[in-house]
Design an enzyme around this catalytic site. Sequence first.
Site, PDB file in Angstrom:
ATOM      1  N   ARG A  60      -3.814  -6.678 -12.136  1.00 43.05           N
ATOM      2  CA  ARG A  60      -2.428  -6.188 -12.056  1.00 43.05           C
ATOM      3  C   ARG A  60      -2.179  -5.145 -13.144  1.00 43.05           C
ATOM      4  O   ARG A  60      -2.041  -5.460 -14.318  1.00 43.05           O
ATOM      5  CB  ARG A  60      -1.453  -7.361 -12.231  1.00 43.05           C
ATOM      6  CG  ARG A  60       0.005  -6.960 -12.210  1.00 43.05           C
ATOM      7  CD  ARG A  60       0.490  -6.507 -10.869  1.00 43.05           C
ATOM      8  NE  ARG A  60       0.479  -7.590  -9.900  1.00 43.05           N
ATOM      9  CZ  ARG A  60       0.623  -7.391  -8.570  1.00 43.05           C
ATOM     10  NH1 ARG A  60       0.785  -6.175  -8.082  1.00 43.05           N
ATOM     11  NH2 ARG A  60       0.583  -8.425  -7.743  1.00 43.05           N
TER      12      ARG A  60
ATOM     13  N   ARG B  27     -10.279  -2.897  -3.783  1.00 48.22           N
ATOM     14  CA  ARG B  27      -9.784  -3.169  -5.148  1.00 48.22           C
ATOM     15  C   ARG B  27     -10.324  -4.499  -5.664  1.00 48.22           C
ATOM     16  O   ARG B  27     -10.221  -4.791  -6.845  1.00 48.22           O
ATOM     17  CB  ARG B  27      -8.254  -3.099  -5.224  1.00 48.22           C
ATOM     18  CG  ARG B  27      -7.512  -4.129  -4.422  1.00 48.22           C
ATOM     19  CD  ARG B  27      -5.993  -4.005  -4.617  1.00 48.22           C
ATOM     20  NE  ARG B  27      -5.284  -5.031  -3.861  1.00 48.22           N
ATOM     21  CZ  ARG B  27      -4.039  -5.412  -4.091  1.00 48.22           C
ATOM     22  NH1 ARG B  27      -3.334  -4.858  -5.080  1.00 48.22           N
ATOM     23  NH2 ARG B  27      -3.462  -6.332  -3.362  1.00 48.22           N
TER      24      ARG B  27
ATOM     25  N   HIS C  65      -3.238   3.606  -6.848  1.00 42.99           N
ATOM     26  CA  HIS C  65      -2.009   2.855  -7.151  1.00 42.99           C
ATOM     27  C   HIS C  65      -1.772   2.819  -8.668  1.00 42.99           C
ATOM     28  O   HIS C  65      -2.012   1.806  -9.332  1.00 42.99           O
ATOM     29  CB  HIS C  65      -2.229   1.444  -6.590  1.00 42.99           C
ATOM     30  CG  HIS C  65      -1.040   0.554  -6.534  1.00 42.99           C
ATOM     31  ND1 HIS C  65      -0.166   0.378  -7.581  1.00 42.99           N
ATOM     32  CD2 HIS C  65      -0.587  -0.238  -5.539  1.00 42.99           C
ATOM     33  CE1 HIS C  65       0.768  -0.486  -7.232  1.00 42.99           C
ATOM     34  NE2 HIS C  65       0.527  -0.881  -5.995  1.00 42.99           N
TER      35      HIS C  65
ATOM     36  N   ASP D 260      10.821   0.917  -3.543  1.00 41.15           N
ATOM     37  CA  ASP D 260       9.523   0.888  -2.851  1.00 41.15           C
ATOM     38  C   ASP D 260       9.591   1.983  -1.783  1.00 41.15           C
ATOM     39  O   ASP D 260       9.946   1.717  -0.633  1.00 41.15           O
ATOM     40  CB  ASP D 260       9.301  -0.511  -2.241  1.00 41.15           C
ATOM     41  CG  ASP D 260       7.827  -0.809  -2.006  1.00 41.15           C
ATOM     42  OD1 ASP D 260       7.023   0.136  -2.072  1.00 41.15           O
ATOM     43  OD2 ASP D 260       7.503  -1.992  -1.740  1.00 41.15           O
TER      44      ASP D 260
ATOM     45  N   GLU E  72       2.027   6.673  -6.965  1.00 35.39           N
ATOM     46  CA  GLU E  72       0.716   6.477  -6.347  1.00 35.39           C
ATOM     47  C   GLU E  72       0.365   7.611  -5.387  1.00 35.39           C
ATOM     48  O   GLU E  72       0.898   7.667  -4.280  1.00 35.39           O
ATOM     49  CB  GLU E  72       0.733   5.147  -5.572  1.00 35.39           C
ATOM     50  CG  GLU E  72       1.325   3.992  -6.367  1.00 35.39           C
ATOM     51  CD  GLU E  72       1.628   2.767  -5.494  1.00 35.39           C
ATOM     52  OE1 GLU E  72       0.960   2.583  -4.470  1.00 35.39           O
ATOM     53  OE2 GLU E  72       2.546   2.008  -5.855  1.00 35.39           O
TER      54      GLU E  72
HETATM   55  C1  BG6 Z   1       3.069  -1.128  -3.923  1.00 37.45           C
HETATM   56  C2  BG6 Z   1       3.772  -1.422  -2.622  1.00 37.45           C
HETATM   57  O1  BG6 Z   1       2.262  -0.018  -3.764  1.00 37.45           O
HETATM   58  O2  BG6 Z   1       2.269  -2.252  -4.290  1.00 37.45           O
HETATM   59  C3  BG6 Z   1       4.610  -2.676  -2.777  1.00 37.45           C
HETATM   60  O3  BG6 Z   1       4.565  -0.306  -2.289  1.00 37.45           O
HETATM   61  C4  BG6 Z   1       3.744  -3.827  -3.250  1.00 37.45           C
HETATM   62  O4  BG6 Z   1       5.229  -2.983  -1.544  1.00 37.45           O
HETATM   63  C5  BG6 Z   1       3.031  -3.413  -4.514  1.00 37.45           C
HETATM   64  O5  BG6 Z   1       4.559  -4.954  -3.491  1.00 37.45           O
HETATM   65  C6  BG6 Z   1       2.112  -4.487  -5.101  1.00 37.45           C
HETATM   66  O6  BG6 Z   1       1.236  -4.971  -4.146  1.00 37.45           O
HETATM   67  P1  BG6 Z   1       0.212  -6.141  -4.506  1.00 37.45           P
HETATM   68  O7  BG6 Z   1      -0.523  -6.428  -3.245  1.00 37.45           O
HETATM   69  O8  BG6 Z   1      -0.674  -5.593  -5.594  1.00 37.45           O
HETATM   70  O9  BG6 Z   1       1.051  -7.291  -5.006  1.00 37.45           O
END
Ligand code: BG6
Length: 307
Positions: A74, A102, A162, A208, A266
Amino acid sequence: MQTLDDLNARFALEDALVFEAGGGGLLRAVVRTRACTGEAYLHGAHVTRWRPSGHDEVLWLSSLAEYRAGKAIRGGIPICFPWFAGHKPADQPDAPSHGLVRTALWRVDAAARDGDDIVLTFATDLPPYTLRYTVRFGTALDYALAVTNASATPAAFEVALHSYFSVGEIKRVEVAGLLGAAYENTVGGAGTRHTQGDAPLTFAGETDFIYATTAGCTIHDPGLSRTIEVDKRGSASTVVWNPWAGKARTMGDFGDDAWPGMLCVEPGNIAPNAVRLGPGRSHTTAGRLRVQTAGKADSHSEVVVSH
Ligand code: BG6
């Protein structure tokens, strides 16, 4: 599978690039040069840190991030491919959000020094695709995902680099460069269509948005007294995301109080801008980050870093 010894024997560059066991024992490259410090994991080919000299860390990395197989880290720059969010194939209802790479273990294919920059290339295969991801750690951060359709039939994919950024206080942040761009607001699930007016994007709640734009943008962050330029190429979509308090609480690896300090911008290609590749054809989606202290000319801004 590459071991730590293999990686250091083949790719280490004195003190400028070494490989070590990082979070959860996962292997990572650590860059330390006059230009910057940085880190990238083989798990996901995931850049987790980049700090150009004279600046603070640019990327946001959750203090609750989990470092283990099957879980995306994360923060930093996860690579979403071959689909974005829940846009998975209809015949794979249990497939994970944001695709399959990923959480894949990539291999290191090359490492080189170029002046004060370190250029690291990761590779993986996800039939029908072969992927090469090149990251240039310097006063700028360049990251480029080259996707080749290695099959004999056409194929289509989505992609997002991302990128999570550290910001001082999201409510004071402005994103410039999206003026006039059409976007889909996906908060709550059902997408609604809008156009960014003639003011920069500001943040007052969960955000978002998937913009249809080939242009880069600039994050103005008075809290950390800096701006971050997000340039891109080969990208017709830009996602802007902050979960705000409610959604942050639903994510176990995201601190309840961490959302004011992060913003995702992103570069990508997301439906209706998914990439269609004929047999043997390639496409590169790339981002380039540069940071500047607010009110000061960046002493490095004249450095040209080739993409
Ligand atoms: C973003 C999306 O790119 O990633 C969101 O637009 C999403 O909708 C976020 O919640 C995180 O995604 P994840 O799968 O890493 O929890």
